[in-house]
Design an enzyme around this catalytic site. Structure first.
Site, PDB file in Angstrom:
ATOM      1  N   TYR A 168      62.019  81.274  63.686  1.00 47.66           N
ATOM      2  CA  TYR A 168      60.924  81.579  62.983  1.00 47.66           C
ATOM      3  C   TYR A 168      60.295  80.389  62.194  1.00 47.66           C
ATOM      4  CZ  TYR A 168      61.771  86.718  63.247  1.00 47.66           C
ATOM      5  OH  TYR A 168      61.900  87.999  63.682  1.00 47.66           O
ATOM      6  N   LYS A 225      63.712  85.290  69.788  1.00 46.37           N
ATOM      7  CA  LYS A 225      63.047  86.537  69.260  1.00 46.37           C
ATOM      8  C   LYS A 225      61.685  85.810  68.270  1.00 46.37           C
ATOM      9  CE  LYS A 225      63.338  90.095  66.070  1.00 46.37           C
ATOM     10  NZ  LYS A 225      64.206  91.322  65.296  1.00 46.37           N
TER      11      LYS A 225
HETATM   12  P1  FBP Z   1      61.070  94.367  62.586  1.00 46.73           P
HETATM   13  O1  FBP Z   1      60.753  94.837  64.040  1.00 46.73           O
HETATM   14  O2  FBP Z   1      60.979  95.407  61.656  1.00 46.73           O
HETATM   15  O3  FBP Z   1      59.869  93.495  62.221  1.00 46.73           O
HETATM   16  O4  FBP Z   1      62.152  93.429  62.457  1.00 46.73           O
HETATM   17  C1  FBP Z   1      62.264  92.360  63.343  1.00 46.73           C
HETATM   18  C2  FBP Z   1      63.033  91.413  62.290  1.00 46.73           C
HETATM   19  O5  FBP Z   1      63.312  90.194  62.803  1.00 46.73           O
HETATM   20  C3  FBP Z   1      64.468  91.812  61.673  1.00 46.73           C
HETATM   21  O6  FBP Z   1      65.351  91.546  62.608  1.00 46.73           O
HETATM   22  C4  FBP Z   1      64.531  91.012  60.640  1.00 46.73           C
HETATM   23  O7  FBP Z   1      65.297  91.628  59.550  1.00 46.73           O
HETATM   24  C5  FBP Z   1      62.956  90.872  59.879  1.00 46.73           C
HETATM   25  O8  FBP Z   1      62.134  91.079  61.103  1.00 46.73           O
HETATM   26  C6  FBP Z   1      62.717  89.658  59.282  1.00 46.73           C
HETATM   27  O9  FBP Z   1      61.491  89.603  58.824  1.00 46.73           O
HETATM   28  P2  FBP Z   1      60.913  88.442  58.079  1.00 46.73           P
HETATM   29  O10 FBP Z   1      61.682  87.402  58.003  1.00 46.73           O
HETATM   30  O11 FBP Z   1      59.651  88.372  59.098  1.00 46.73           O
HETATM   31  O12 FBP Z   1      60.581  89.168  56.747  1.00 46.73           O
END
Ligand code: FBP
Length: 258
Positions: A137, A168
């Site tokens: 991310y 991911k």
């Molecule tokens: P979602 O499909 O609900 O978006 O979940 C994906 C995910 O990566 C989870 O594994 C994690 O808890 C969450 O999103 C983190 O979201 P962010 O850091 O973007 O708030």
């Protein structure tokens, strides 16, 4: 389905349930706040599940493949993101996990620290024969747009460089952009996070576009377990990801139900 065979076929659908750590119970309702409900859902739909150690120790019943998330953080602190290691590969092996999950925030002030910590995890996991799913991310004050095509392609490439087996990422919004992201990941499988709950058609269309662009599928949380009929959503997603069905076919098959 075993995670390894999904990876071999290049198509994946995984249920994420680490939100209690990342977002807190604000994502949950009376039903899905209960980890037993999610375990039952994973079992009924035969989906691999992503859990933090605490949930895995108390609720995981080995009925579906486990991806043990080895780091995490809350969203209460609003500064530069850093996700510390919270569990080990040895614990994942002990719990009979089929893979480990890890998050790195590229662009964060703490990127170097997270890379170093991930390096140990990646090496240990591969030594034990466990694939690594890496949440890459782009985040922190240096990152202006975390869904920009080039930023996401960079994230995908970093996953390849760091030795992940699956990355991911977020979706950049178009087939054209996502194709470049997937290409940048090389042999690494690319799955997309679901994000906040969408309307059903929007979710299915995005999933169709992900697969059409060469992506492997989804690692999805809220867009499954926040729906009233999560099993129907999973069936529709599986039809698109594993059976190459179109959105219209899926909507038509389940018309009135979805
Ligand atoms: P979602 O499909 O609900 O978006 O979940 C994906 C995910 O990566 C989870 O594994 C994690 O808890 C969450 O999103 C983190 O979201 P962010 O850091 O973007 O708030």
């Amino acid at each position: 389905m075993k995670l390894a065979s999904m990876m071999k076929k290049g198509r994946m659908l995984v249920l994420a349930y680490d939100h209690g750590m990342e977002h807190g119970p604000t994502d949950f309702n009376d039903k899905n706040v209960d980890p037993n409900y999610i375990m039952q859902l994973a079992k009924a739909t035969k989906l691999p599940i992503v859990l933090q150690k605490g949930l895995a120790e108390k609720y995981y019943d080995k009925s579906v493949p486990l991806i043990l998330k080895l780091n995490g953080k809350t969203n209460l602190y609003k500064g530069e993101p850093y996700s510390p290691p919270l569990a080990t590969v040895a614990e994942a092996v002990k719990m009979k996990a089929e893979a480990v999950g890890y998050t790195v925030y590229i662009g964060s002030k703490y990127e170097a620290k997270m890379f170093k910590e991930f390096e140990l995890v990646q090496r240990e996991a591969h030594k034990k024969g466990l694939p690594v799913m890496l949440w890459v991310y782009p985040r922190g004050k240096s990152v202006k747009n975390d869904t920009d095509k080039d930023v996401l392609a960079y994230a995908a490439r970093v996953g390849l460089e760091l030795g992940a087996d699956v990355v991911k990422l977020k979706y950049p919004g178009s087939v054209r952009a996502f194709k470049w992201v997937v290409k940048s990941a090389g042999e690494v499988k690319v799955v997309v996070a679901g994000g906040v709950k969408k309307d059903v058609k929007g979710l299915l269309k995005q999933t169709y576009d992900i697969v059409k662009s060469g992506g492997a599928g989804l690692a999805v949380g809220r867009n499954v377990w926040q729906y009233d009929k999560p099993k129907l959503i999973v069936k529709a997603l599986k039809d698109i990801i594993f059976k190459n069905k179109t959105v219209d076919e899926v909507m038509h098959n389940d018309s009135g139900k979805l």
